[in-house]
Design an enzyme around this catalytic site. Structure first.
Site, short mmCIF file in Angstrom:
data_model
loop_
_atom_site.label_atom_id
_atom_site.label_comp_id
_atom_site.label_asym_id
_atom_site.label_seq_id
_atom_site.Cartn_x
_atom_site.Cartn_y
_atom_site.Cartn_z
N ASP A 153 -1.66 -6.32 -11.78
CA ASP A 153 -0.86 -5.58 -10.81
C ASP A 153 -1.57 -4.25 -10.59
O ASP A 153 -2.41 -3.83 -11.41
CB ASP A 153 0.58 -5.40 -11.29
CG ASP A 153 1.51 -5.02 -10.13
OD1 ASP A 153 1.00 -4.62 -9.06
OD2 ASP A 153 2.74 -5.12 -10.28
C1 BGC Z 1 3.41 -4.25 -6.88
C2 BGC Z 1 2.82 -5.61 -6.56
C3 BGC Z 1 2.00 -5.54 -5.30
C4 BGC Z 1 0.92 -4.48 -5.47
C5 BGC Z 1 -0.02 -4.35 -4.29
C6 BGC Z 1 2.39 -3.14 -6.82
O1 BGC Z 1 3.03 -1.92 -6.78
O2 BGC Z 1 4.06 -4.28 -8.13
O3 BGC Z 1 3.85 -6.55 -6.45
O4 BGC Z 1 1.48 -6.79 -4.97
O5 BGC Z 1 1.55 -3.24 -5.69
O6 BGC Z 1 0.58 -3.73 -3.22
#
Ligand code: BGC
Length: 777
Positions: free
Chosen positions: A264
Site C-alpha cells: 500500500d
Molecule cells: C490506499 C490504497 C490505494 C493507494 C493508492 C492508499 O492510501 O490505502 O487503497 O490504492 O492509496 O492511491
C-alpha cells in the site's frame, strides 16, 4: 500509569507473528506456466538496474498513483497502477460504478461479473495495467470503520464469491486486479505510524484468520488475482508488508499465490525485511528502503538475487498472463497529469455497459420497511422532498493536483477529510457523520469515484414529476422545514458518510434523525432514504407510524437517482439484501463498534485484539442471542416468496476423509473445492408482481467438542438470486464444497471436515429460514 511501564521497544513483540522464510518463488502452477516461462526468459535479459527499477514506482507524466518505468531497451512500456474498486478515479470520461458495499447488497453474481468487465474495460482504455482493487479488507469487523463501504460485505462467504466474480471480470478484459488490503486492515484509526505510535496491530488467532479474514482473499487467489496489496497496519505485531507469516506463509505457500505483492502507498517500513517477507513491489516509490538500497543489499549478498528475480518475474508474469504484452494501450494514456491543461480525449465509457451501471445501481438498494403499501408511489399529486442528500453537490470539477474533487469530496468537508487522510491540523477527523453538500455516489479517499455524469435523486424525481404532472416542493437546507399537509408523500434523503483516513463518529446522527421525526410529525407518508457508506441505525424513527418506508440506498454510483426513482415508482422491484446486520443499539456490536485506541502500556504500540474470534456480524448476534433490528440478508420486495421442497444430497463418489489431500493450486489444496453436498429448494413468487429473490443457505457445522473451537450457529454457505414471474416457481441449487463444510484445524494446519450432523437452513434472510434439513458426515 507510570511512564516506565509503557512499552518502548518493538522487541517486546518479537515472535508474535511466526517467522516463515524463505519467500517461496513463483512456480508457474495452474494456468500460469506460459506466463511464468515468458517472464523468466524476459527477466533473464535484464540488468541488475533494470530489475531494481521494476520493484518500485517512479515519477511519470501521468496521474497514475503508481507507475513502473519503461525499459526501452527491451521494449517494455512501463505499467500504470490506478484506483480503485468502483471505477477509475481522478480523470475524465469514466463512469462511477456502484461501490463495494452496494455490490454486496445486490447479492448478484452475474451482475458483479458484468460490472467487473465494464469497469475493467474503462481501466484498460485509460491504459491502467493494474486496478487497485477490489477490496475484501476491511472485512467489516469494526462497524464504524471508515472504509467498510469499499468492501462487499461483513461476511467472508459473500465477499469471497463477489471478489471472485470481480477478479474474473476485470482480468477477463486484460487488466490485473490488485485485491487489497492484505490482511485484517480493519480500522482507519492508527492505520499508519504517527503521533509517537506505531501502526495498530490486528491480533488474530490462526483459526479466525483462516475462517474470516483470509477466506475472501483465498477466493480472489483462486480466481487468479494477479496482484495483492499488503496493508498499512500490523498483523500480530508485524507490519503487513513485512509479515513473513501472512505473505510467505499464508499467501504464497498455503494459497499458492502466483502474482506479486505490492505495498500500500507508503506501507513499507523496512528494506531487507520486506524483501525477505515476500513483498514484491514498493509504492509509490522505493523511498528510503529499496531502489539503490535494495541494489546494495543484492550486491553485498544480504538479499539473494534470486529473491529480486522472483519479485520481477511475478510482476512480469502477471503482465503476460493478462496479455498486456500484446495490444494494450500505453501506460496511463488516458490519465493526464493535469486535467486543466490541454490533453487528448480518451473516452473510456462504453455504452454497452449502461444497463450494467443502471442494474447495479438498482440492485444494491435495500427496502427494509414498507407499510400501508406506501411504495411503490402511484402518480402522487404532491411530493415534498427534504434532506441534504437529494441533490447533486454544487461542484464536480477537476483542479490541478491534489484537490477535493480527486478525493470524491464534492459532498463532504474537505478539511475534515484532510485531517484524517493527510494529517492536516485544524480539523478533527471522524467528527462529522454526514456529507452535507449533496448526495453520495461513493465514499471518499482513494476509493472515491470520478463521475463524468451523475443523476441525483432530485434530478430524476423532477423528470418523473414532469411526466406525471406531480407538484413538487423541496427544501434541502432546513433541519425543520415547513411541510404542506396535503403532500401525497414526503421523501427525506439523508446519508451516512465515510472516507479513507478516519473512522466514523457513530452509526447515526441527531441532525438527520431530527429531520426525519420533524417531517414525520407532519406528513403521514414519510419515506426515508439513506445513502449509507456503512451501517446506519434507525431506532429513533423506525417505529414511527408515519414513517411508512425506509430504503438503504448505499452508494449506487452515477445512475443513483434514476435507479431510486425506478424503485420508488415500481418500475423496478427492489431486490437488495443487507450485507451486514443493523442492530438496535450501537452497544449491541460489543467490542466491534469502535476502532481500538492506543492506550495503557501499549500507547506506543496500539493493539486491536480480535477477541471475538469468528463471531463477527450475525455470528456475534446469534451467539450472544441479540435481536437485531434488521438481520443480515434481510430485504423486502414488492412481491412475496414462498420456499418449499428442500432436498439435500451427499455425493457418495467423493471422499469424506477428515483432511484434504490435494496438491496446492491457486487458492489452496485443490480438493477443498470438491462439491460434497448438493442442496436444492424451490422458490415461488406468490405475490402480485414479478421480482428477484436472493435465496440463502446457512450451514450449522457440528460442534467439534475441541477446546476453544466453538462453531457459529449458522454461516452463509450459498446464495442464488433468481428472477421469478408471478405465480412461477424456480429451483435453486447450492453446491457445498469441502471448504464450506470444514473448520480450520490449528494443530493440523489444514481445513478439517466437520463430523456429525450438519444443519441446513434455506430462506430469504439469516433469520427467515423456513426450510430446514440435515446431513451427516
Ligand atoms: C490506499 C490504497 C490505494 C493507494 C493508492 C492508499 O492510501 O490505502 O487503497 O490504492 O492509496 O492511491
Amino acid at each position: 500509569m507510570d511512564q516506565g511501564e509503557i512499552i518502548q521497544n518493538d522487541e517486546y513483540f518479537y515472535g508474535g507473528s511466526e517467522p516463515v522464510y524463505p519467500s517461496p518463488e513463483m512456480t508457474g502452477s495452474g494456468g500460469w506456466k506460459e506466463a511464468f516461462d515468458s517472464a523468466k526468459e524476459f527477466v533473464g535479459k535484464m540488468t541488475l538496474d533494470e530489475k531494481i527499477s521494476l520493484t518500485a514506482g517512479a515519477n511519470s507524466e501521468t496521474s497514475c498513483p503508481g507507475f513502473l518505468p519503461a525499459i526501452s531497451r527491451l521494449k517494455f512500456p512501463g505499467m500504470c497502477l490506478a484506483d480503485a474498486g468502483q471505477g477509475v478515479r481522478g480523470t475524465d470520461f469514466v463512469s462511477s460504478w456502484p461501490s463495494g458495499i452496494h455490490v454486496g447488497a445486490s447479492w448478484n453474481k452475474e451482475l458483479t461479473l458484468a460490472r467487473g468487465k465494464g469497469m475493467g474495460g474503462e481501466f484498460r482504455t485509460k491504459g491502467v495495467n493494474i486496478l487497485l482493487g477490489p477490496v475484501v479488507g476491511p472485512a467489516g469487523r469494526v462497524v464504524s470503520g471508515g472504509r467498510n463501504w469499499e468492501g462487499f460485505a461483513s461476511d467472508p462467504y459473500l465477499s469471497g464469491v463477489l471478489v471472485g466474480e470481480t477478479v474474473k471480470g476485470v482480468q477477463g478484459v486484460g487488466v490485473i486486479a490488485s485485491t487489497k488490503h492484505f490482511v485484517a486492515n480493519e480500522q482507519e484509526t492508527n492505520r499508519n505510524p504517527g503521533n509517537g505510535a506505531e501502526a495498530v496491530s490486528s491480533n488474530i488467532d490462526d483459526r479466525t484468520m483462516h475462517e474470516i479474514y483470509l477466506w475472501p482473499f483465498q477466493d480472489a487467489v483462486r480466481a487468479g488475482t494477479g496482484s495483492i496489496m499488503c496493508s498499512y497496519q500490523r498483523v500480530n505485531n508485524s507490519y503487513g508488508c513485512a509479515n513473513s507469516k501472512t505473505q510467505n506463509g499464508l499467501l504464497k505457500t498455503e494459497l499458492g499465490f502466483q502474482g506479486g505483492v505490492v505495498s500500500d502507498w507508503g506501507a513499507q517500513h523496512a528494506g531487507v525485511a520486506t524483501a525477505e517477507a515476500g513483498m514484491d513491489m514498493a509504492m509509490p516509490n522505493g523511498g528510503d528502503f529499496w531502489g539503490s538500497h535494495l541494489k546494495d543489499a543484492i550486491k553485498n549478498g544480504t538479499v539473494p538475487e534470486s529473491r529480486l528475480d522472483d519479485m520481477v518475474i511475478r510482476t512480469i508474469a502477471s503482465w503476460y498472463q493478462m496479455g498486456q504484452d500484446k495490444d494494450f494501450p500505453g501506460p496511463g494514456v488516458g490519465m493526464p497529469k493535469d486535467l486543466t491543461k490541454p490533453h487528448r480525449i480518451v473516452d473510456a465509457r462504453n455504452s454497452s455497459f449502461k444497463s450494467t451501471l443502471f442494474d447495479g445501481a438498482v440492485e444494491g438498494h435495500v427496502l427494509v420497511k414498507n407499510i400501508r403499501k406506501a411504495l411503490p408511489l402511484k402518480t402522487p399529486k404532491l411530493l415534498s422532498i427534504y434532506g441534504y442528500s437529494a441533490k447533486n453537490p454544487d461542484e464536480n470539477n477537476p483542479t490541478d493536483g491534489l484537490s477535493p474533487w480527486l478525493m470524491g469530496s464534492g459532498s463532504f468537508d474537505y478539511q475534515e477529510f484532510g485531517a484524517g487522510f493527510f494529517g492536516w491540523s485544524g480539523a478533527t477527523p471522524g467528527t462529522t457523520g454526514i456529507a452535507f453538500n449533496g448526495t453520495l455516489y461513493s465514499g471518499g479517499g482513494s476509493g472515491a469515484t470520478s463521475q463524468s455524469l451523475a443523476i441525483s435523486p432530485y434530478d430524476a424525481i423532477i423528470q418523473q414529476a414532469y411526466e406525471d404532472d406531480t407538484a413538487l416542493f423541496w427544501d434541502f437546507h432546513n433541519g425543520k422545514p415547513a411541510v404542506d399537509p396535503v403532500s401525497s408523500a414526503c421523501l427525506v434523503l439523508g446519508n451516512a458518510w465515510a472516507a479513507e483516513g478516519a473512522d466514523r463518529p457513530g452509526l447515526r446522527d441527531d441532525y438527520t434523525d431530527d429531520l426525519i421525526l420533524h417531517v414525520a410529525s407532519q406528513c403521514n407518508n414519510t419515506v426515508v432514504i439513506f445513502h449509507n457508506a456503512g451501517i446506519r441505525l434507525v431506532e429513533e424513527f423506525i417505529d414511527h407510524p408515519n414513517v411508512t418506508a425506509v430504503i438503504f440506498a448505499h452508494l449506487p454510483g452515477q445512475a443513483s437517482g434514476k435507479a431510486l426513482v425506478s424503485i420508488l415508482y415500481g418500475k423496478e422491484n427492489p431486490s437488495g439484501k443487507l450485507p451486514y446486520t443493523v442492530a438496535r443499539n450501537e452497544s449491541d456490536y460489543g467490542n466491534m463498534l469502535r476502532p481500538d485506541q492506543p492506550e495503557g502500556i501499549f500507547r506506543k504500540f496500539p493493539q486491536s485484539n480480535f477477541t471475538e474470534g469468528v463471531f463477527v456480524d450475525y455470528r456475534h448476534f446469534d451467539e450472544n442471542k441479540i435481536k437485531p433490528r434488521f438481520e443480515f440478508g434481510f430485504g423486502l420486495s414488492y412481491t412475496t416468496f414462498r420456499y418449499a421442497n428442500l432436498a439435500v444430497e451427499k455425493d457418495s463418489n467423493k471422499s469424506f476423509e477428515e483432511f484434504p489431500k490435494g496438491k496446492i493450486v491457486e487458492g489452496g489444496q485443490e480438493d477443498l473445492w470438491d462439491v460434497l453436498v448438493r442442496v436444492e429448494a424451490e422458490v415461488e413468487n406468490n405475490g402480485e408482481v414479478e421480482g428477484k429473490e436472493v435465496a440463502q443457505l446457512y450451514l450449522g457445522i457440528p460442534e467439534t467438542g475441541r477446546e476453544g473451537e466453538k462453531v457459529p450457529v449458522r454461516q452463509l454457505r450459498g446464495f442464488e438470486k433468481v428472477s421469478i414471474g408471478v405465480g412461477e416457481t424456480k429451483k435453486v441449487v447450492f453446491e457445498l464444497t469441502r471448504r464450506d463444510l470444514s473448520v480450520w484445524d490449528v494443530r493440523g494446519q489444514k481445513w478439517r471436515l466437520g463430523r456429525g450432523e450438519f444443519k441446513v437452513e434455506v430462506g430469504g434472510s439469516s433469520r427467515d429460514l423456513p426450510l430446514v434439513g440435515k446431513f451427516t458426515v
